[in-house]
Design an enzyme around this catalytic site. Structure first.
Site, PDB file in Angstrom:
ATOM      1  N   TYR A 155       0.820  -1.209   0.000  1.00  0.00           N
ATOM      2  CA  TYR A 155       0.000   0.000   0.000  1.00  0.00           C
ATOM      3  C   TYR A 155       0.860   1.268   0.000  1.00  0.00           C
ATOM      4  O   TYR A 155       0.617   2.194   0.787  1.00  0.00           O
ATOM      5  CB  TYR A 155      -0.952   0.006   1.204  1.00  0.00           C
ATOM      6  CG  TYR A 155      -1.757  -1.267   1.326  1.00  0.00           C
ATOM      7  CD1 TYR A 155      -2.710  -1.613   0.370  1.00  0.00           C
ATOM      8  CD2 TYR A 155      -1.553  -2.137   2.387  1.00  0.00           C
ATOM      9  CE1 TYR A 155      -3.430  -2.782   0.466  1.00  0.00           C
ATOM     10  CE2 TYR A 155      -2.277  -3.324   2.493  1.00  0.00           C
ATOM     11  CZ  TYR A 155      -3.209  -3.637   1.534  1.00  0.00           C
ATOM     12  OH  TYR A 155      -3.923  -4.799   1.632  1.00  0.00           O
ATOM     13  N   TYR A 213     -13.683  -7.010   4.061  1.00  0.00           N
ATOM     14  CA  TYR A 213     -12.372  -7.102   3.398  1.00  0.00           C
ATOM     15  C   TYR A 213     -11.941  -8.562   3.440  1.00  0.00           C
ATOM     16  O   TYR A 213     -11.925  -9.184   4.503  1.00  0.00           O
ATOM     17  CB  TYR A 213     -11.343  -6.230   4.116  1.00  0.00           C
ATOM     18  CG  TYR A 213      -9.928  -6.425   3.605  1.00  0.00           C
ATOM     19  CD1 TYR A 213      -9.492  -5.779   2.457  1.00  0.00           C
ATOM     20  CD2 TYR A 213      -9.044  -7.280   4.257  1.00  0.00           C
ATOM     21  CE1 TYR A 213      -8.200  -5.980   1.972  1.00  0.00           C
ATOM     22  CE2 TYR A 213      -7.751  -7.479   3.787  1.00  0.00           C
ATOM     23  CZ  TYR A 213      -7.343  -6.822   2.649  1.00  0.00           C
ATOM     24  OH  TYR A 213      -6.068  -7.028   2.169  1.00  0.00           O
ATOM     25  N   ASP A 237     -14.805 -16.299   6.636  1.00  0.00           N
ATOM     26  CA  ASP A 237     -13.413 -15.872   6.502  1.00  0.00           C
ATOM     27  C   ASP A 237     -12.865 -15.594   7.898  1.00  0.00           C
ATOM     28  O   ASP A 237     -13.091 -14.526   8.469  1.00  0.00           O
ATOM     29  CB  ASP A 237     -13.370 -14.612   5.625  1.00  0.00           C
ATOM     30  CG  ASP A 237     -11.986 -13.975   5.557  1.00  0.00           C
ATOM     31  OD1 ASP A 237     -11.061 -14.468   6.234  1.00  0.00           O
ATOM     32  OD2 ASP A 237     -11.838 -12.969   4.833  1.00  0.00           O
ATOM     33  N   LYS A 256      -3.038 -16.386   8.284  1.00  0.00           N
ATOM     34  CA  LYS A 256      -2.331 -15.504   9.212  1.00  0.00           C
ATOM     35  C   LYS A 256      -1.690 -16.253  10.382  1.00  0.00           C
ATOM     36  O   LYS A 256      -0.586 -16.741  10.283  1.00  0.00           O
ATOM     37  CB  LYS A 256      -3.258 -14.383   9.692  1.00  0.00           C
ATOM     38  CG  LYS A 256      -3.556 -13.335   8.620  1.00  0.00           C
ATOM     39  CD  LYS A 256      -4.244 -12.125   9.181  1.00  0.00           C
ATOM     40  CE  LYS A 256      -4.598 -11.087   8.125  1.00  0.00           C
ATOM     41  NZ  LYS A 256      -3.443 -10.403   7.532  1.00  0.00           N
TER      42      LYS A 256
END
Length: 428
Positions: free
Chosen positions: A17, A144, A245, A274
Site C-alpha cells: 500500500y 475485506y 473468513d 495468518k
C-alpha cells in the site's frame, strides 16, 4: 544494515500500500523476540500489531523455532501433487480436530487471499457439478477478504484499497452491514437488507461470504452474533453454502478459538490463515464439508481445479502443527481474557475524548475510531519514537498485540495511543 541498503530499499522496493514516488520511510528491523522488534539503531519497540494478526505467540518462540529446525533437516519443500508427507497429514488431522465435525476436508494453500480464491472457486465448481451456472456471491458492506481478484470482488466496492479495480471484477451483491454492535442489544432491522437481497436473487447466488463477528480493515467493526444466526437460517432455507473468513480472527483473537463460535453456527466452508503458523511462515487452509467436496469431485473434471506450487509446504505445516499444540494447552484463553480486560480499562474511557467517536474492544483487539484521519507519516514516526509499533489507517488506531504481551508492555501501547490523541498535528 548500511546507509546504501536503506537508500536501495527506498528507491527500488515496493512495500504494501505504498507509492514508489516519495514513499513513506520504512523502519529497519534487524531482529525480533517476544513482543519486541529491534531496530537497526538498537532501539527495541513493542509490536502492537502481531505482524498483521499473525505472531500470536510473539517472535522467536522456542517451540515454533524447534519445529522449523526439525523439519528443515528432513526437507523444506516437496510438491503436493501426487505426493504427501507427515507434516501435512498431522496438520490436517489437527485442523479437523479443532473445527466443527462437519468440516472434514482440507485444502492447503499459501496465503489467506488464496484461501478465499479457493473457497470461491469451490462453490462455482460445486454449482457446475449440480448442473447450474452460478458465479454471484452475496456479502455485506465494510468487508475485506484480501488483495487477489476474487477476494477483492467480495470486498466492499467502496473500499479505497480496491475500488479502482471494481469495473473489471465479477459483480457481486452487497447487503448493508449490521449496525448492532457485539455488546449492544440486537436490532432485527439489521437483517432486512440481507433478507431482501437473498430472497430476490437466491436462484443465482453461489454462496454467502462473511467475516464472522469482526470486520477487519474494512472498518474494524464488531457486530452482533445474532446476525450470523439469522444469516445461517437464510442460507439453509435457500440451500446456499456459507463461507466464513476467519483469516484474521481464527485461533483465539476474539476470545474464542474461532469467531463464529460466539454465534454457535457452523459454516459450509472455512478459510484460515495468518496466525495458523504463529506468524512464522506463510500458510492457509480452506476447510469444507464432505458433501461439497464429493459434489465437486463428481464434476465433469472429476477433481477440484486448483493447485498452488507451495501447497502443503512441509516447513509451514510442521510449524503450524507446533502452533496448534501450543493453542491446545489453552493458555491463550487466559492471555486473551487478560488483554481484553486491560484494553477495556485503558481504552474505553477515551470515548469522552474530543477526537474520538467510538472505542471498541473484543478479545485481544482494541480499536479507537477518531473523528479525523491520522497523518500516517507523522503518527508512525511518533509511535516509533515512543517505543511502540502501531500501524493505523484512515481514522482508526487499533492494536492486536501478541497474546504473550505483559501488563507493562500493553500499558505502554495504550498510553502512547492516549498521548497521540493529545497531539493535534498527528491528525489531518
Amino acid at each position: 544494515m548500511s546507509q546504501s541498503d536503506t537508500l536501495f530499499d527506498y528507491k527500488h522496493i515496493w512495500h504494501p500500500y505504498s507509492s514508489m514516488i516519495n514513499p513513506h520511510p520504512c523502519y529497519t528491523v534487524i531482529s525480533a523476540k517476544g513482543v519486541y522488534l529491534k531496530l537497526k539503531n538498537g532501539k527495541n519497540i513493542i509490536d502492537g500489531m502481531s505482524s498483521w494478526w499473525s505472531a500470536i505467540h510473539g517472535y522467536n518462540h522456542p517451540v515454533l523455532n524447534k519445529a522449523l529446525k526439525k523439519q528443515i533437516r528432513k526437507m523444506s519443500h516437496v510438491m503436493f501433487g501426487g505426493i504427501t508427507h507427515p507434516a501435512a497429514i498431522a496438520l490436517c488431522r489437527q485442523l479437523i480436530s479443532l473445527t466443527p465435525k462437519k468440516l472434514d476436508c482440507v485444502f492447503l494453500s499459501d496465503s489467506g487471499s488464496v484461501s478465499i480464491e479457493v473457497a470461491i472457486k469451490m462453490l462455482i465448481q460445486y454449482w457446475q457439478s449440480l448442473g447450474q451456472t452460478r458465479k454471484t456471491f452475496l456479502t455485506i458492506r465494510n468487508g475485506y477478504h484480501g488483495d487477489t481478484f476474487a477476494a477483492i470482488s467480495v470486498s466492499d466496492p467502496n473500499n479505497s484499497f480496491h475500488k479502482i479495480y471494481h469495473n473489471i471484477l465479477l459483480k457481486n451483491l452487497f447487503a448493508d452491514a449490521p449496525v448492532s454492535s457485539f455488546h449492544d442489544n440486537w436490532n432485527n432491522s439489521d437483517i432486512i437488507s440481507f433478507t431482501k437481497i437473498i430472497e430476490k436473487n437466491s436462484y443465482k447466488i453461489a454462496g454467502v461470504i462473511l467475516e464472522p463477528i469482526v470486520q477487519g480493515v474494512g472498518g474494524m467493526r464488531f457486530y452482533h452474533p445474532t446476525y450470523l444466526k439469522k444469516i445461517k437460517i437464510l442460507c439453509e432455507y435457500y440451500s446456499i453454502p456459507l463461507i466464513f473468513d476467519e483469516i484474521a480472527t481464527g485461533f483465539g483473537r476474539t476470545g474464542k478459538i474461532f469467531a463464529f463460535e460466539h454465534a454457535d453456527v457452523i459454516p459450509d466452508i472455512l478459510c484460515l490463515g495468518k496466525s495458523i503458523t504463529g506468524g512464522t511462515i506463510t500458510l492457509a487452509a480452506t476447510l469444507t464439508s464432505r458433501y461439497i467436496a464429493n459434489t465437486i469431485s463428481q464434476s465433469e473434471t472429476n477433481c477440484f481445479m486448483h493447485g498452488p506450487t507451495y501447497m502443503g509446504n512441509p516447513l509451514a505445516c510442521a510449524v503450524a502443527n507446533a502452533n496448534i499444540k501450543i493453542l491446545k494447552t489453552n493458555i491463550w484463553k487466559k492471555q486473551v481474557y487478560n488483554i481484553e480486560k486491560q484494553l477495556s480499562t485503558s481504552l474505553l474511557p477515551l470515548i469522552d475524548h474530543p477526537y474520538v467517536i467510538d472505542v471498541r474492544v473484543l478479545g485481544a483487539i482494541g480499536v479507537v475510531e477518531c473523528s479525523r484521519s491520522v497523518n500516517m507519516l507523522l503518527i508512525q514516526k511518533f509511535f516509533v519514537e515512543h517505543g511502540v509499533w502501531i500501524r493505523p489507517f484512515k481514522k482508526l488506531i487499533y492494536i492486536i498485540p501478541p497474546y504473550i504481551i505483559s501488563t507493562q508492555a500493553l500499558n505502554k501501547l495504550t498510553n502512547v495511543i492516549i498521548d497521540a490523541l493529545n497531539h493535534d498535528f498527528l491528525f489531518l
